[in-house]
Each structure stands twice: as C-alpha cells, then as structure tokens.
Write an enzyme that holds these catalytic residues in place. Structure first.
Site, PDB file in Angstrom:
ATOM      1  N   ASP A 116      20.346  85.352  14.377  1.00 46.24           N
ATOM      2  CA  ASP A 116      20.574  84.595  15.618  1.00 46.24           C
ATOM      3  C   ASP A 116      20.309  83.111  15.378  1.00 46.24           C
ATOM      4  OD1 ASP A 116      21.308  84.344  18.260  1.00 46.24           O
ATOM      5  OD2 ASP A 116      19.345  84.851  19.072  1.00 46.24           O
ATOM      6  N   THR A 174      25.861  84.918  19.341  1.00 47.48           N
ATOM      7  CA  THR A 174      26.582  83.926  20.144  1.00 47.48           C
ATOM      8  C   THR A 174      27.895  83.597  19.431  1.00 47.48           C
ATOM      9  OG1 THR A 174      24.417  83.081  20.749  1.00 47.48           O
ATOM     10  CG2 THR A 174      26.282  81.677  21.271  1.00 47.48           C
ATOM     11  N   LYS A 178      20.956  79.463  15.508  1.00 44.55           N
ATOM     12  CA  LYS A 178      21.722  78.527  16.340  1.00 44.55           C
ATOM     13  C   LYS A 178      20.780  77.380  16.694  1.00 44.55           C
ATOM     14  CE  LYS A 178      20.846  81.420  20.392  1.00 44.55           C
ATOM     15  NZ  LYS A 178      21.410  82.211  21.452  1.00 44.55           N
ATOM     16  N   ASN A 234      17.303  77.782  18.242  1.00 43.81           N
ATOM     17  CA  ASN A 234      16.254  78.480  17.493  1.00 43.81           C
ATOM     18  C   ASN A 234      15.755  77.694  16.281  1.00 43.81           C
ATOM     19  OD1 ASN A 234      16.316  80.523  19.329  1.00 43.81           O
ATOM     20  ND2 ASN A 234      17.797  81.764  18.184  1.00 43.81           N
ATOM     21  N   ASP A 276      12.426  82.607  17.381  1.00 40.53           N
ATOM     22  CA  ASP A 276      13.174  83.696  18.028  1.00 40.53           C
ATOM     23  C   ASP A 276      13.692  84.742  17.027  1.00 40.53           C
ATOM     24  OD1 ASP A 276      14.388  85.388  19.728  1.00 40.53           O
ATOM     25  OD2 ASP A 276      15.860  83.967  20.518  1.00 40.53           O
TER      26      ASP A 276
END
Ligand code: ATP
Length: 360
Positions: A139, A179, A141, A144, A160
């Site tokens: 994840d 995402t 991005k 984070n 995260d």
C-alpha cells in the site's frame, strides 16, 4: 499470536490530539503516563463477524501487528505496545511528527533531483530491509510516506502496514486491495503477488515526484485501471523537461508489466540515478530539478480528495448507524439480517473508498 494487553489505553497513556484518520478509527498523539514520552495510538474498531465491515477484521489487525513486530529499521515506524478492549484495538506506535513527505516538498519553491534522491534512498533502504525478510507493504502511496520530524533534512518513516504481508515461500498470495493509481497490473489481474508489487508503486511515486503528474491517472477509475493494465504512460518532454535521463531510466525500469523484470529495491539503490558512478552522472543530478508547479497542483488536489473522502465516509457511517438503530427497535431477527446486508454493503463501500482514494 500478538500479545494484546486487555484494558484501557487511558490507564497508561493520556490521550492528545487527533493526528490522522483511517477507515475504522483514528490515530491520536498520546503521552505515556509513566515516562512522559509521546507516541501515536492507532485505534481501530474490530468487527466480530469475519465478513463484517463495522471495523477491521481481527485477522487483519493480527497480520499488521505480526509484520510490525518483525520490523526494526530507521525508516519504518516501530510498534511499542498493544491494547485490546471489547470493540477496539490500539496500536501504540512511534510518533512520526514531520508530516507527509509530499506536503514537506510542496512547501518548497524548488527542489533539485539530488534532494528528491535523498528521500528516495531512504524509502528504498526501508523497502530493501523489508523485502529481504520477504515482507511486502502492498500500500505504498504518498499518504504512507511520512517524515520523522520537521527539520531541514528529515528521516523517512514508512507507515500503515494494514495491507502488508509476509510472503511465505511455497504459498501464493493474491489481493485486489489498493489504490488504482499505485497498484501494479498483477493486482488488477488478481495474480500471485511478490515484493515486486511495491517496486511498481515506487515507480509511480517517483514519476509523480519528478513531474507532478500521475502516470496512469484516467478520468475514471476504470480508465486508470485500464492504463495500468496496458502500462500506458508517457515520459513527455513537457512535464519532464527538467528531469535527467537517468531519472527517466529509473522510472522505466520500475513501470514494467512483468514483476520479475522490475528492478528490486537493492538494484534501485545501485542505479546510477541513486548512486552515480561517474562525475558526469553526479553533475547531471545536481542540474536537474523537479517540476514544482505541477507538483504543488498535484498535492493540493490530493489533499482536497482526501478530505472529501473523509467527509463522504463519515456521512455514510452516520447513516448506517441511524439505520442500525431503527432496525434494532424493529425486530431482533431482522436486525441480524440487516447487519449482514450492511456488512456486505460496507465491504463494498470500503473497497470503493480505497478505490476513490486514488481516483480523480
Ligand atoms: P486506512 O484505513 O486509510 O488504511 P489506517 O486506519 O490504516 O488508514 P494509518 O494509515 O496507519 O491508518 O493512519 C492514518 C493517518 O494517521 C496517517 O495517514 C497519518 O496521518 C496518521 N498516522 C499514522 N501513524 C502515525 C504515526 N505513527 N505518527 C503520526 N501520525 C500517524
């Protein structure tokens, strides 16, 4: 299995201001009563049914905790303590107080590639450490990637680990979470994932950092996902006019369809853009800069979308709560059924929320 302390966080920590919000709870600054030291407490509602989305599933919290307990690196947030009450868990984390990397950069008037590389190197060092242990973040991005402190040359902290996974050899892991802007083609195709998925996200983040544009962003999520599946992106002269050829080469070696053909974190750390060998390469990095005008625009839009999603999510949760109360007064059996429907609905909403997080 992780050892959660039963009981109240507030017996040990004084609650402070809200630092951030996730889908199922909030992160608050806390002060440890016995030492006076500050931490971040990540509170998450835990759902009881496995299909439920009143909160995060217990298994997922256990996974996040198990991963964090394996990690100890200066560029990765550390976990100090765990608490559990009837409905909630609290992860006591190292306090990361420098804000998001992208916000820090957006405040600048100009940024040389060498300064961007200072941050990229730390992100890659954190990733290299994780990947060596077969742990993938899944994840990555801008939200984070945070900074330890508000100083002129801050340390990166990856946060995260809610979707992170330890990839045990001989076991396949598939997921379609993430995402759209940042996920690789293998996530869309629901194929087995490896740590190379993170390297794709690094390619996207570097692209945005240098040009202020998102490489696969379409007008709709469907269009974005289609662009990702076809690896349809451009390194146009306009947005990249101040970018070095080495930086473009770096991106091109990450945004590669086949996961096995992407550079690993270790290979990235040896790429001449990150670690120049010749004087000429060094010189080129110092003369190239990031597209600040586009970057500021990208970041403002990103922040606006994040706040919009949060408002939408709160409204949605409030209306679900009201429906739940109305159901409770009607018929207990019906309530059980409604709650299942809601669970499925929330599951969809959550997926959509993740999706919306990345779309324009
Ligand atoms: P999501 O549901 O969106 O994945 P989450 O519930 O997993 O979110 P995080 O992303 O871990 O929660 O944290 C939410 C926000 O809280 C972050 O974007 C960040 O702003 C803030 N935050 C998280 N961890 C820390 C920390 N250790 N120190 C300071 N702030 C933090």
């Amino acid at each position: 299995m992780a050892l959660f302390k039963p009981g109240n966080v507030e017996d040990f920590y004084e609650l402070g201001d809200v630092l951030g919000k996730g889908h199922f709870g909030q992160v608050r600054r806390v002060c440890e009563r016995s030492t006076g030291l500050y931490y971040a407490a990540k509170f998450q509602k835990v759902c009881k049914s496995t299909r439920g989305l009143h909160g995060v599933e217990r298994d997922q919290v256990e996974r996040e905790v198990a991963v964090l307990q394996l990690l100890s690196h200066p560029n990765i947030v550390t976990l100090k303590d765990l608490f559990e009450s009837r409905e909630e868990v609290a992860l006591i984390l190292e306090l990361v107080s420098g804000g998001e990397l992208f916000d820090f950069i957006a405040e600048k008037d100009e940024l040389l590639e060498t300064e961007a590389i200072f941050f990229m190197t730390q992100i890659l060092q954190g990733l290299s450490y994780m990947h060596q242990q077969n742990i993938a973040h899944f994840d990555l991005k801008p939200e984070n990637i945070m900074l330890s402190e508000k100083v002129s040359r801050p340390n990166i902290k990856l946060i995260d680990f809610g979707l992170a996974q330890r990839l045990d050899s001989g076991q396949e892991y598939r997921s379609n979470s993430g995402t759209p802007q940042y996920i690789p083609p293998e996530v869309i195709k629901y194929e087995p994932l490896t740590t190379a998925a993170d390297m794709w996200s690094i390619g996207v983040i570097t692209y945005i950092l240098l040009s202020g544009l998102s490489p696969f962003q379409g007008d709709t999520d469907a269009e974005t996902l289609n662009n990702v599946s076809e690896v349809k992106y451009e390194l146009g002269e306009g947005p990249f006019r101040t970018t070095s050829d080495m930086a473009k080469d770096f991106i091109q070696k990450l945004l590669v369809f086949c996961p096995g053909d992407r550079m690993t974190a270790d290979e990235c750390l040896l790429h001449p853009w990150i670690k120049p060998i010749t004087r000429k390469q060094m010189h080129k990095r110092n003369r190239s800069s990031i597209n600040m005008k586009n970057f500021k625009k990208f970041n403002a839009k990103r922040k606006w979308k994040m706040s919009l999603n949060m408002v939408w999510m709160c409204t949605r949760l409030l209306s679900l709560q009201q429906r739940r109360r109305a159901g409770a007064e009607a018929d207990p059996l019906q309530r059980e059924c409604d709650s299942d429907v809601e669970d499925a609905q929330r599951s969809q909403n959550s997926a959509v929320l993740k999706t919306l997080g990345g779309s324009d």
